[in-house]
Design an enzyme around this catalytic site. Structure first.
Site, PDB file in Angstrom:
ATOM      1  N   SER A 103       0.826  -1.222   0.000  1.00  0.00           N
ATOM      2  CA  SER A 103       0.000   0.000   0.000  1.00  0.00           C
ATOM      3  C   SER A 103       0.859   1.271   0.000  1.00  0.00           C
ATOM      4  O   SER A 103       1.956   1.289   0.575  1.00  0.00           O
ATOM      5  CB  SER A 103      -0.880   0.000   1.256  1.00  0.00           C
ATOM      6  OG  SER A 103      -1.404   1.279   1.511  1.00  0.00           O
ATOM      7  N   TYR A 146      -1.988   5.653  -4.156  1.00  0.00           N
ATOM      8  CA  TYR A 146      -2.964   6.734  -3.992  1.00  0.00           C
ATOM      9  C   TYR A 146      -2.327   7.939  -4.666  1.00  0.00           C
ATOM     10  O   TYR A 146      -1.310   8.456  -4.189  1.00  0.00           O
ATOM     11  CB  TYR A 146      -3.213   7.037  -2.508  1.00  0.00           C
ATOM     12  CG  TYR A 146      -4.154   6.065  -1.824  1.00  0.00           C
ATOM     13  CD1 TYR A 146      -5.435   5.839  -2.334  1.00  0.00           C
ATOM     14  CD2 TYR A 146      -3.789   5.394  -0.667  1.00  0.00           C
ATOM     15  CE1 TYR A 146      -6.310   4.950  -1.699  1.00  0.00           C
ATOM     16  CE2 TYR A 146      -4.655   4.510  -0.036  1.00  0.00           C
ATOM     17  CZ  TYR A 146      -5.906   4.299  -0.554  1.00  0.00           C
ATOM     18  OH  TYR A 146      -6.776   3.435   0.052  1.00  0.00           O
ATOM     19  N   THR A 184      -5.528   2.972  -7.078  1.00  0.00           N
ATOM     20  CA  THR A 184      -6.837   2.872  -6.429  1.00  0.00           C
ATOM     21  C   THR A 184      -7.700   4.044  -6.892  1.00  0.00           C
ATOM     22  O   THR A 184      -7.311   5.207  -6.755  1.00  0.00           O
ATOM     23  CB  THR A 184      -6.669   2.855  -4.898  1.00  0.00           C
ATOM     24  OG1 THR A 184      -5.939   1.674  -4.561  1.00  0.00           O
ATOM     25  CG2 THR A 184      -8.007   2.826  -4.180  1.00  0.00           C
ATOM     26  N   LYS A 211      -7.854  -0.316  -9.480  1.00  0.00           N
ATOM     27  CA  LYS A 211      -8.524  -1.015  -8.378  1.00  0.00           C
ATOM     28  C   LYS A 211      -9.710  -0.198  -7.887  1.00  0.00           C
ATOM     29  O   LYS A 211      -9.539   0.972  -7.524  1.00  0.00           O
ATOM     30  CB  LYS A 211      -7.534  -1.225  -7.224  1.00  0.00           C
ATOM     31  CG  LYS A 211      -8.152  -1.828  -5.972  1.00  0.00           C
ATOM     32  CD  LYS A 211      -7.093  -2.129  -4.921  1.00  0.00           C
ATOM     33  CE  LYS A 211      -7.669  -2.809  -3.696  1.00  0.00           C
ATOM     34  NZ  LYS A 211      -8.312  -1.883  -2.758  1.00  0.00           N
ATOM     35  N   HIS A 258     -13.406  -1.919  -1.909  1.00  0.00           N
ATOM     36  CA  HIS A 258     -12.498  -1.536  -0.821  1.00  0.00           C
ATOM     37  C   HIS A 258     -12.861  -2.287   0.474  1.00  0.00           C
ATOM     38  O   HIS A 258     -12.725  -1.757   1.573  1.00  0.00           O
ATOM     39  CB  HIS A 258     -12.574  -0.022  -0.606  1.00  0.00           C
ATOM     40  CG  HIS A 258     -11.253   0.636  -0.326  1.00  0.00           C
ATOM     41  ND1 HIS A 258     -10.590   1.407  -1.252  1.00  0.00           N
ATOM     42  CD2 HIS A 258     -10.466   0.660   0.791  1.00  0.00           C
ATOM     43  CE1 HIS A 258      -9.473   1.884  -0.714  1.00  0.00           C
ATOM     44  NE2 HIS A 258      -9.369   1.429   0.518  1.00  0.00           N
TER      45      HIS A 258
END
Ligand code: FNR
Length: 358
Positions: free
Chosen positions: A107, A131, A157, A232, A256
């Site tokens: 992440s 992100y 994402t 995603k 999510h």
């Protein structure tokens, strides 16, 4: 660990070990947590229709995904802040993923940089979840770092212009404990770093997610990144169609884990329509609520190329470190193989919607 025979057995073990705040962060979802519940419940309602008297003496569940051969179709979804769950954090996860032969998608909110993970666990197959940051130059430099670290794919994402309203997380007073950082984002201009994760202090915007992110940015990322880009958070056929035209190479059907918009459908319930729309133009992965081998089999039967698991491997991490993560993967892989054999299937290409009872 001997008592742990299925993924959900890890859940109680993790809860017993974790401080309340970390548990609430991991377990909670948005709103009334309906979507989180539906993700899992939807698998319970799908019934299998097995074939008998087929030779299942040899099973091969390997696949090719984005240029890599993977021994099985189970990947680890990106989850933030692994040091909340175990002091050694993401490196331990990467070790477990390596032993369990799974891709681990790190992440953006990792407490350990991708460089350190790649250096300490060089054999791990890593993807990186991005992100997108408001500062596009910074985002570009992040993408370059990720590619330089030997990551195999960039997962962007796309379902988080703002964070979901996570009441349990807020009630638990979620914050990053002292000493834990968002290691990858150090060096981000300070005005974008001012806040942590305390959603209640910030109105609705979260400084580390860009609410302006749009399809044009995705096209820019696909052109900029020297890596396959995966989107995603796709939940509709229309967005899947759009994704096909951006230059992205795969999508992940994901809500999510129910943490963003509550009352969206279970991912498994929207998967077939999306797969139909994509019509083999790119791989379609799915996550959300996958806990059993039969769940993986159902997802593959409804058209997924591969699946991701989220909370279950973190239960494994909290309960048993790298060994917990690899055990979680091994249990799920074994359960998938048993389900396939009992359905008369020996390889992934034989799995189709025919094994789902209508
Ligand atoms: C997530 N998820 C997530 N997704 C993402 O793109 N970036 C992230 O940093 C995180 N962080 C995160 C933290 C926690 C605690 C959870 C539970 C989830 C979502 C994750 O990648 C995945 O979509 C879901 O976890 C899948 O659902 P299950 O398997 O947890 O039911």
């Amino acid at each position: 660990m001997n008592d742990i025979l299925r993924l959900t057995d890890f859940e109680a073990a993790a809860k017993a070990k974790l401080p309340t705040m970390a548990w609430e962060y991991l377990d909670s979802a948005a709103g009334d947590e309906l979507t989180k519940q539906w993700n899992a419940d939807a698998y319970d309602r799908i019934q299998l229709s097995p074939n008998v008297l087929r030779d299942v003496s040899k099973l091969d569940i390997s696949l090719n995904l984005l240029g890599d051969t993977l021994p099985h179709p189970i990947l680890l979804a990106p989850i933030a802040y692994h040091k909340l769950f175990l002091p050694f954090g993401a490196r331990e996860t990467a070790r477990g993923a390596m032993v369990g032969n799974a891709v681990y998608c790190v992440s953006t909110m990792s407490n350990t940089t991708i460089e350190v993970i790649a250096r300490d666990v060089p054999e791990a197959k890593l993807w990186y979840q991005l992100y997108v940051q408001r500062d596009r130059d910074y985002t570009k430099s992040l993408i370059e770092r990720i590619a330089a670290a030997g990551v195999r794919a960039l997962v962007v994402t796309v379902d988080t212009p703002v964070l979901g309203n996570r009441f349990r997380e807020t009630r638990a007073g979620f914050h990053l404990p002292e000493g834990l950082t968002r290691a990858m984002l150090e060096g981000l201009p300070p005005e974008l770093q001012i806040s942590g994760h305390e959603t209640d202090l910030q109105g609705i915007y979260y400084p580390l997610c860009d609410p302006k992110l749009s399809w044009d940015d995705i096209e820019w990322i696909c052109k900029t990144a020297k890596l396959p880009v995966v989107l995603k958070g796709i939940m509709t056929p229309a967005d899947a169609e759009r994704a096909v035209h951006t230059g992205a190479q795969a999508i992940i059907v994901s809500n999510h884990g129910g943490r963003n918009l509550d009352t969206v459908p279970a991912t498994i319930n929207v998967l077939s329509k999306i797969v139909k729309q994509v019509d083999r133009r790119m791989p379609v992965l799915v996550d959300g609520g996958i806990r059993r081998g039969t769940d993986v089999l159902k997802a593959l039967a409804l058209g997924a190329t591969a699946v991701m698991i989220g909370r279950p491997y973190v239960w494994g991490l909290a309960a048993g470190g790298a060994t917990g993560v690899s055990k979680c993967l091994n249990l799920l892989e074994k359960d998938l193989k048993i389900a396939m054999a009992l359905c008369g299937l020996t390889k992934l290409s034989e799995i189709s919607g025919d094994i789902i009872t209508q």
